[in-house]
Write a protein that holds these residues in place. Sequence first.
Motif, PDB file in Angstrom:
ATOM      1  N   UNK A  82       0.868  -1.185   0.000  1.00  0.00           N
ATOM      2  CA  UNK A  82       0.000   0.000   0.000  1.00  0.00           C
ATOM      3  C   UNK A  82       0.902   1.231   0.000  1.00  0.00           C
ATOM      4  N   UNK A  83       0.626   2.172  -0.889  1.00  0.00           N
ATOM      5  CA  UNK A  83       1.510   3.325  -1.061  1.00  0.00           C
ATOM      6  C   UNK A  83       0.809   4.612  -0.635  1.00  0.00           C
ATOM      7  N   UNK A  84       1.483   5.381   0.206  1.00  0.00           N
ATOM      8  CA  UNK A  84       0.939   6.669   0.658  1.00  0.00           C
ATOM      9  C   UNK A  84       2.003   7.736   0.409  1.00  0.00           C
ATOM     10  N   UNK A  85       1.660   8.747  -0.393  1.00  0.00           N
ATOM     11  CA  UNK A  85       2.614   9.809  -0.692  1.00  0.00           C
ATOM     12  C   UNK A  85       2.419  10.966   0.271  1.00  0.00           C
ATOM     13  N   UNK A  86       3.507  11.420   0.900  1.00  0.00           N
ATOM     14  CA  UNK A  86       3.443  12.541   1.838  1.00  0.00           C
ATOM     15  C   UNK A  86       3.605  13.863   1.086  1.00  0.00           C
ATOM     16  N   UNK A  87       3.365  14.964   1.796  1.00  0.00           N
ATOM     17  CA  UNK A  87       3.439  16.298   1.180  1.00  0.00           C
ATOM     18  C   UNK A  87       4.823  16.608   0.617  1.00  0.00           C
ATOM     19  N   UNK A  88       5.865  16.091   1.278  1.00  0.00           N
ATOM     20  CA  UNK A  88       7.234  16.378   0.810  1.00  0.00           C
ATOM     21  C   UNK A  88       7.659  15.479  -0.343  1.00  0.00           C
ATOM     22  N   UNK A  89       6.755  14.649  -0.850  1.00  0.00           N
ATOM     23  CA  UNK A  89       7.065  13.798  -2.000  1.00  0.00           C
ATOM     24  C   UNK A  89       7.588  12.429  -1.618  1.00  0.00           C
ATOM     25  N   UNK A  90       7.874  12.213  -0.336  1.00  0.00           N
ATOM     26  CA  UNK A  90       8.341  10.884   0.081  1.00  0.00           C
ATOM     27  C   UNK A  90       7.164   9.913   0.063  1.00  0.00           C
ATOM     28  N   UNK A  91       7.484   8.636  -0.063  1.00  0.00           N
ATOM     29  CA  UNK A  91       6.442   7.616  -0.156  1.00  0.00           C
ATOM     30  C   UNK A  91       6.595   6.624   0.993  1.00  0.00           C
ATOM     31  N   UNK A  92       5.482   6.351   1.662  1.00  0.00           N
ATOM     32  CA  UNK A  92       5.454   5.337   2.710  1.00  0.00           C
ATOM     33  C   UNK A  92       4.803   4.093   2.126  1.00  0.00           C
ATOM     34  N   UNK A  93       5.531   2.994   2.141  1.00  0.00           N
ATOM     35  CA  UNK A  93       4.980   1.732   1.652  1.00  0.00           C
ATOM     36  C   UNK A  93       4.657   0.839   2.836  1.00  0.00           C
ATOM     37  N   UNK A  94       3.435   0.285   2.825  1.00  0.00           N
ATOM     38  CA  UNK A  94       2.960  -0.514   3.946  1.00  0.00           C
ATOM     39  C   UNK A  94       2.691  -1.947   3.507  1.00  0.00           C
ATOM     40  N   UNK A  95       2.972  -2.894   4.395  1.00  0.00           N
ATOM     41  CA  UNK A  95       2.642  -4.288   4.109  1.00  0.00           C
ATOM     42  C   UNK A  95       1.974  -4.949   5.301  1.00  0.00           C
ATOM     43  N   UNK A  96       1.687  -4.156   6.323  1.00  0.00           N
ATOM     44  CA  UNK A  96       0.927  -4.640   7.475  1.00  0.00           C
ATOM     45  C   UNK A  96       0.403  -3.420   8.231  1.00  0.00           C
ATOM     46  N   UNK A  97       0.030  -3.609   9.509  1.00  0.00           N
ATOM     47  CA  UNK A  97      -0.569  -2.511  10.263  1.00  0.00           C
ATOM     48  C   UNK A  97       0.425  -1.393  10.615  1.00  0.00           C
ATOM     49  N   UNK A  98       1.715  -1.659  10.520  1.00  0.00           N
ATOM     50  CA  UNK A  98       2.713  -0.626  10.848  1.00  0.00           C
ATOM     51  C   UNK A  98       2.501   0.590   9.953  1.00  0.00           C
ATOM     52  N   UNK A  99       2.826   1.799  10.456  1.00  0.00           N
ATOM     53  CA  UNK A  99       2.604   3.024   9.671  1.00  0.00           C
ATOM     54  C   UNK A  99       3.292   2.978   8.304  1.00  0.00           C
ATOM     55  N   UNK A 100       4.472   2.359   8.243  1.00  0.00           N
ATOM     56  CA  UNK A 100       5.129   2.024   6.973  1.00  0.00           C
ATOM     57  C   UNK A 100       6.258   1.068   7.281  1.00  0.00           C
ATOM     58  N   UNK A 101       6.698   0.361   6.268  1.00  0.00           N
ATOM     59  CA  UNK A 101       7.859  -0.528   6.393  1.00  0.00           C
ATOM     60  C   UNK A 101       8.996  -0.056   5.495  1.00  0.00           C
ATOM     61  N   UNK A 102       8.627   0.578   4.366  1.00  0.00           N
ATOM     62  CA  UNK A 102       9.608   1.141   3.436  1.00  0.00           C
ATOM     63  C   UNK A 102       9.341   2.636   3.342  1.00  0.00           C
ATOM     64  N   UNK A 103      10.366   3.445   3.584  1.00  0.00           N
ATOM     65  CA  UNK A 103      10.251   4.896   3.403  1.00  0.00           C
ATOM     66  C   UNK A 103      11.118   5.270   2.211  1.00  0.00           C
TER      67      UNK A 103
END
Length: 292
Positions: A30-51
């Motif tokens: 699951x991909x979530x893009x932040x305002x600064x252009x960074x991307x948080x990738x999620x694969x479980x309940x954690x806020x992100x696993x890949x920044x």
Amino acid sequence: MAISSLGYVRIAMRDPQQWADVGQNILGFQSVTAEDGSVRLRLDEAPFRYLIEQSDSEGFVATGWECSAETFAEIKDRLTESGAPLEEGTEVACAARAVQAYISTKDPSGNLVEIYHGRDAGDEFTSPLGLNYIAGALGLGHAVLPAPDHAATSEFYREILGLGLSDILTLPAPMEGVPEMCIHFYHAGNPRHHSLALFNGPAPSGVVHLMTEMTSVDDVGACLDRVNEAGIPITASLGRHVNDGMVSFYFLAPGGIPMEVGFDGLQFDWTDFEPTNSTVGDHWGHAYNFPE
Ligand SMILES: [Fe+2]
């Protein structure tokens, strides 16, 4: 007390969306893009696993290790005593990682290491491909780091972070004039066979590979199909490792980051565990093919 799991990794990209595309469409994150252009990738309940951070250079940046507040204080003391470089995360940097506090340091081979505590769960996780992953308390998977200063780096993770040795794999030199390959595998305070491995040589992108674990061999096979359809280089064919029993293949993700996609990794109760010594990497498969 030791580190509980590998909580996150940081990757630098000129265009973070390039990694996000592979994360979503190939890996099912699951991909979530932040305002600064960074991307948080999620694969479980954690806020992100890949920044995935926007940067002028590309490659692996850091591993982030989760522990309790008590262990955090102990690790900080051990780092201070050892004279290793130590930086406290600022409020802004803590918010970017969704943690209460973190410290960063470098291991003796120069890999950036972050240690944190107090990470809240994120929103409900939904994979765009309907997938699930072996993660949660077992952490995001594993990272294999370059450790040319092998003995000192191994000692750092054992003595400062408190990781436990699982296996030492020694393989003959791949060609003449090159030393034999040696990989030390370490577990954290969870059943996964290894959360970290240290390779006795360099890695151009800053990481030898990252591993994500799916919940069926069919999910791994379908991912292999998506990699082939997208024309992405495969760096190791399907195979089964000896020490962690993982059935997996490897592909080259953006930023030169090799990704292992696996299933069926062994889990252990570490109470009476004796570290093993291996001289064979695979039961079958894993024909390696690194692009020039
Ligand atoms: Fe691996």
